[in-house]
Motif scaffolding. Structure first.
Motif, PDB file in Angstrom:
ATOM      1  N   HIS A 113       0.834  -1.205   0.000  1.00 47.35           N
ATOM      2  CA  HIS A 113       0.000   0.000   0.000  1.00 47.35           C
ATOM      3  C   HIS A 113       0.869   1.256   0.000  1.00 47.35           C
ATOM      4  N   ARG A 114       1.868   1.291   0.868  1.00 49.47           N
ATOM      5  CA  ARG A 114       2.682   2.509   1.002  1.00 49.47           C
ATOM      6  C   ARG A 114       3.642   2.718  -0.158  1.00 49.47           C
ATOM      7  N   GLN A 116       1.294   1.665  -3.701  1.00 53.33           N
ATOM      8  CA  GLN A 116      -0.022   2.320  -3.647  1.00 53.33           C
ATOM      9  C   GLN A 116      -1.141   1.429  -4.178  1.00 53.33           C
ATOM     10  N   TYR A 142      -5.437   5.270   3.731  1.00 53.31           N
ATOM     11  CA  TYR A 142      -5.997   4.705   2.507  1.00 53.31           C
ATOM     12  C   TYR A 142      -6.635   5.808   1.661  1.00 53.31           C
ATOM     13  N   THR A 163      -3.948   8.241   0.188  1.00 60.26           N
ATOM     14  CA  THR A 163      -3.243   7.588  -0.925  1.00 60.26           C
ATOM     15  C   THR A 163      -4.131   7.552  -2.162  1.00 60.26           C
ATOM     16  N   GLN A 214      -4.485  11.126  -3.674  1.00 61.00           N
ATOM     17  CA  GLN A 214      -3.251  11.571  -4.334  1.00 61.00           C
ATOM     18  C   GLN A 214      -3.001  10.808  -5.632  1.00 61.00           C
ATOM     19  N   LEU A 215      -3.175   9.485  -5.582  1.00 57.50           N
ATOM     20  CA  LEU A 215      -2.942   8.661  -6.769  1.00 57.50           C
ATOM     21  C   LEU A 215      -3.933   9.005  -7.872  1.00 57.50           C
ATOM     22  N   ARG A 275      -5.136  -1.130  -9.980  1.00 60.38           N
ATOM     23  CA  ARG A 275      -4.393  -0.896  -8.743  1.00 60.38           C
ATOM     24  C   ARG A 275      -5.091  -1.503  -7.529  1.00 60.38           C
ATOM     25  N   TYR A 282      -8.365  -0.656  -6.311  1.00 57.61           N
ATOM     26  CA  TYR A 282      -9.301   0.173  -5.544  1.00 57.61           C
ATOM     27  C   TYR A 282     -10.734  -0.222  -5.869  1.00 57.61           C
TER      28      TYR A 282
END
Length: 157
Positions: A69-70, A73, A105, A108, A111-112, A139, A141
């Motif tokens: 995740h970090r 992402q 979460y 991120t 921003q993504l 990704r 989500y």
């Protein structure tokens, strides 16, 4: 490289393998098979690694979820699928996903999605929407987050 290993030699080799980075059981078993170990020997080595703390599935799942995740992402769907592919139990997957706070979460994701939307150089609105949604879904989500966000970004641009 040696052709055959005694269980003791294999254990030492695998301790280094597990100390270098967190491993799941499947990776360790696969590594032992590559060292030409028998099923019985593999079982003994795996049990010893677990008892000595070198191998811990929960710790692996938590570390994996945090890192993916970090650093990459990834969203929860992708993380869950990757952990399932590594034969991690659903209990451990649930514990691992709790490692990612909802605030982290959301930040991120925002921003993504912002960066992705800005970087798309597509004139056709429908194509841009499709590319954005495909990227965010790949990704990992959740679709409802992605579709709400694409509407929001369209209105703002």
């Amino acid at each position: 490289m040696k052709l055959t290993y005694t269980p003791k030699e294999a254990l030492l080799k695998l301790e280094h393998f597990c100390a270098y980075q967190e491993r799941c059981h499947a990776e360790v078993v696969s590594k032992l098979y590559s060292l030409k170990m028998t099923s019985d020997e593999i079982e003994v080595v795996v049990v010893q690694l677990i008892e000595s703390g070198f191998l811990n599935e929960t710790r692996f799942a938590c570390s994996f979820a945090r890192g993916k995740h970090r650093i990459k992402q990834w969203g929860t769907i992708r993380i869950t699928n990757e952990l399932k592919a590594r034969q991690i139990s659903s209990t451990n997957i649930t514990i691992a996903l709790k490692e990612i706070s909802s605030e982290e979460y959301d930040i991120t994701f925002q921003q993504l999605s912002e960066r992705c939307w800005e970087n798309l150089r597509e004139k056709d609105t429908l194509k841009k929407r499709k590319k954005f949604c495909d990227y965010m879904l790949r990704r990992g989500y959740e679709s409802f987050l992605v579709y709400d966000r694409v509407k929001e970004l369209e209105q703002n641009s």
